[in-house]
Scaffold this active site. Structure first.
Site, short mmCIF file in Angstrom:
data_model
loop_
_atom_site.label_atom_id
_atom_site.label_comp_id
_atom_site.label_asym_id
_atom_site.label_seq_id
_atom_site.Cartn_x
_atom_site.Cartn_y
_atom_site.Cartn_z
N LEU A 138 -57.86 53.41 14.56
CA LEU A 138 -56.69 52.82 15.22
C LEU A 138 -55.43 53.04 14.38
O LEU A 138 -54.43 53.58 14.84
CB LEU A 138 -56.93 51.32 15.45
CG LEU A 138 -55.79 50.55 16.12
CD1 LEU A 138 -55.56 51.04 17.55
CD2 LEU A 138 -56.10 49.04 16.15
N GLY A 144 -49.39 50.35 11.51
CA GLY A 144 -50.49 49.49 11.06
C GLY A 144 -50.52 48.24 11.92
O GLY A 144 -51.22 48.18 12.94
N GLU A 376 -57.85 44.53 9.69
CA GLU A 376 -58.16 43.89 10.98
C GLU A 376 -57.12 42.81 11.30
O GLU A 376 -57.45 41.74 11.83
CB GLU A 376 -59.59 43.34 10.98
CG GLU A 376 -60.59 44.46 10.75
CD GLU A 376 -61.93 44.26 11.41
OE1 GLU A 376 -62.02 43.43 12.32
OE2 GLU A 376 -62.87 44.96 11.00
C1 FAD Z 1 -59.59 49.42 2.73
C2 FAD Z 1 -59.00 49.46 4.10
C3 FAD Z 1 -59.84 49.73 5.19
C4 FAD Z 1 -59.30 49.82 6.48
N1 FAD Z 1 -60.13 50.15 7.53
C5 FAD Z 1 -59.57 50.45 8.74
C6 FAD Z 1 -60.37 51.00 9.80
O1 FAD Z 1 -61.58 51.17 9.67
N2 FAD Z 1 -59.75 51.34 10.97
C7 FAD Z 1 -58.41 51.14 11.17
O2 FAD Z 1 -57.92 51.48 12.25
N3 FAD Z 1 -57.63 50.62 10.19
C8 FAD Z 1 -58.17 50.27 8.98
N4 FAD Z 1 -57.40 49.76 7.96
C9 FAD Z 1 -55.96 49.59 8.21
C10 FAD Z 1 -55.54 48.13 8.27
O3 FAD Z 1 -56.00 47.53 9.45
C11 FAD Z 1 -54.00 48.10 8.11
O4 FAD Z 1 -53.73 48.42 6.75
C12 FAD Z 1 -53.42 46.77 8.49
O5 FAD Z 1 -53.48 46.59 9.89
C13 FAD Z 1 -51.96 46.61 8.06
O6 FAD Z 1 -51.21 47.72 8.43
P1 FAD Z 1 -50.28 48.44 7.33
O7 FAD Z 1 -51.10 48.66 6.11
O8 FAD Z 1 -49.62 49.58 7.97
O9 FAD Z 1 -49.19 47.32 6.95
P2 FAD Z 1 -47.84 47.00 7.76
O10 FAD Z 1 -48.14 46.80 9.20
O11 FAD Z 1 -46.81 48.00 7.39
O12 FAD Z 1 -47.47 45.59 7.15
C14 FAD Z 1 -46.80 45.45 5.88
C15 FAD Z 1 -46.45 43.95 5.71
O13 FAD Z 1 -45.55 43.55 6.76
C16 FAD Z 1 -46.07 42.42 7.43
N5 FAD Z 1 -45.71 42.46 8.85
C17 FAD Z 1 -45.79 43.54 9.71
N6 FAD Z 1 -45.35 43.18 10.93
C18 FAD Z 1 -45.01 41.87 10.87
C19 FAD Z 1 -44.50 40.92 11.80
N7 FAD Z 1 -44.27 41.23 13.07
N8 FAD Z 1 -44.26 39.67 11.36
C20 FAD Z 1 -44.50 39.32 10.07
N9 FAD Z 1 -44.97 40.17 9.14
C21 FAD Z 1 -45.23 41.41 9.54
C22 FAD Z 1 -47.60 42.52 7.25
O14 FAD Z 1 -48.23 41.27 7.41
C23 FAD Z 1 -47.66 43.03 5.81
O15 FAD Z 1 -47.53 41.95 4.93
C24 FAD Z 1 -57.92 49.60 6.68
C25 FAD Z 1 -57.10 49.30 5.59
C26 FAD Z 1 -57.61 49.24 4.32
C27 FAD Z 1 -56.68 48.94 3.18
#
Ligand code: FAD
Length: 396
Positions: A138, A144, A376
């Site tokens: 996803l 993210g 997640e």
């Molecule tokens: C080890 C690991 C395994 C993973 N496994 C999978 C997987 O199997 N499949 C998959 O699809 N993904 C996976 N992920 C991805 C994970 O789901 C995302 O990292 C997560 O959803 C956050 O997205 P981002 O890292 O882009 O952070 P961002 O979305 O850029 O967020 C950065 C910060 O901004 C905050 N933020 C963002 N939007 C808002 C809002 N509207 N209001 C308030 N705060 C906000 C967030 O809470 C966070 O603190 C994995 C990640 C890791 C690190």
């Protein structure tokens, strides 16, 4: 004694006494972890790779088929049994727990809910046995939390779709045989234009790059996926066209229960290790367990463990009763993931300097716990989901 708890607005009751069957499943998971996981945890963490043979073993014991109907090769069972197994695996090694949470929790269970008969017959027996491993695609480099804005595109070409794009941080990514992939199929903006696909990981044009240098979950095979002209038949679409975001959100709602259960396992491991160490370690001529400030650390961990476990079991209870569970899953995931970080951190404090080196378990527990508040759905996203349920106003 059977205790019945009222679940306020969720209107159910849960019997906190585990059935014979549930106790057996938990014992099976305890034995599995003691035999197949615990002896290798430090080595796998240092090597940044869990032994891949664990997948077949997880399949052979039935853990990759929990809640999947037996007619599709699953091992059946209820969602509380699934939580008990996930907790035990999380207590042993979150990298191993993640293999199950993703391949079973996010992929096989979603396929069982949304798949056609043909798709279920093709993939579920293989996923349940560990013959095939699933991953969930996803997240993208640029999207993210705002998953509905994803840009990977699937374009119809005759009887096929041709997919281009990339996916980031995909758990099981380098090992997987099947990618549950989300891509934009229509011109509709946001989540309305997204569809889900079952993409064999060996499809020409799909390449994977291992992501190294993770703070925790080092043994887990995390990958970046690149798709260049990947061709799949139209029959590879999972669920209706344009409903891919609903497929993803339904997967994540149940997935959050499994992450929460894994976090309870981390917290329980932190408690067990801290209590044991506090009884053994002496300073100022007495075990440190005799000092009230150390007891405070231990009691804070113990309360967090129980609170997180009860919130998690509530989700399982709601699912098994066929009731709405999505908000409860966000509550459990939010609380349990934050609690796992607190518990591991408190346990590390009990261990003093020895907690900081990897011959002792608590440093790894803290490193592994840290990602739980991120993936997640971050803690902030869980709060927005809970806030939306309370107010009826969506922040997304
Ligand atoms: C080890 C690991 C395994 C993973 N496994 C999978 C997987 O199997 N499949 C998959 O699809 N993904 C996976 N992920 C991805 C994970 O789901 C995302 O990292 C997560 O959803 C956050 O997205 P981002 O890292 O882009 O952070 P961002 O979305 O850029 O967020 C950065 C910060 O901004 C905050 N933020 C963002 N939007 C808002 C809002 N509207 N209001 C308030 N705060 C906000 C967030 O809470 C966070 O603190 C994995 C990640 C890791 C690190």
């Amino acid at each position: 004694m059977v205790i019945k708890l009222p679940w306020n607005e969720w209107g159910g009751t849960v019997d906190l006494a585990l059935s014979e069957e549930q106790q057996d499943v938990r014992r099976l998971a305890e034995d599995f972890v003691a035999r197949e996981v615990a002896p290798h945890v430090v080595a796998w963490d240092r090597a940044e790779e869990v032994d891949r043979g664990i997948v077949r073993k997880l399949g052979a014991v039935g853990f990759l088929g929990l809640t999947i109907p037996e007619e599709y090769g699953g091992s059946g069972g209820d969602h509380l049994s699934y939580c008990l197994v996930t907790e035990e695996l999380g207590r042993g090694d979150s990298s191993v727990r993640g293999i199950v949470s993703v391949s079973l929790g996010l992929v096989a269970k979603t396929l069982a809910s949304w798949g056609t008969e043909e798709q279920k017959r093709a993939w579920l027996p293989r996923l349940a046995s560990g013959d095939a491993l699933g991953c969930f695609g996803l997240t993208e480099p640029g999207t993210g939390s705002d998953a509905g804005a994803l840009t990977t595109r699937a374009v119809r070409d005759g009887d096929d779709y041709v997919i281009d794009g990339s996916k980031m941080f995909i758990t099981n990514g380098t090992w997987a045989d099947l990618v549950l992939l989300f891509a934009r199929t229509g011109g509709a903006p946001g989540h309305k234009g997204i569809s889900a696909f079952l993409v064999p990981a060996d499809a020409p044009g799909l390449t994977r790059r291992a992501v190294h240098g993770k703070l925790g979950l080092r043994g887990q095979a995390t990958a970046e996926l690149t798709l260049e002209g990947v061709r799949v038949p139209a029959s590879a679409m999972l669920g209706p066209e344009g409903k891919g975001f609903s497929v993803a959100m339904s997967a994540l709602a149940k997935g959050r229960m499994s992450v929460a259960a894994g976090c309870v396992g981390i917290a329980q491991a932190a408690l067990d290790a801290a209590v044991r160490y506090a009884g053994e370690r002496e300073q100022f001529g007495r075990p440190i367990a005799s000092y009230q400030l150390v007891q405070e650390l231990l009691s804070d961990i113990a309360v967090d463990v129980d609170a997180a476990r009860l919130l998690t079991w509530r989700v399982a209870d709601l699912i098994d009763r066929g009731q709405d569970f999505a908000t409860a899953a966000s509550q459990a995931k939010l609380y349990a993931s934050e609690a796992a970080v607190r518990c591991a951190n408190n346990a590390l404090q009990v261990f003093g300097g020895y907690g900081y080196i990897d011959e002792y378990p608590v440093g790894k527990l803290l490193r592994d716990a840290r990602v739980m508040t991120l993936y997640e759905g971050t803690s902030q996203i869980q709060k927005l989901i809970i806030g939306r349920a309370l107010t009826g106003v969506s922040a997304f």
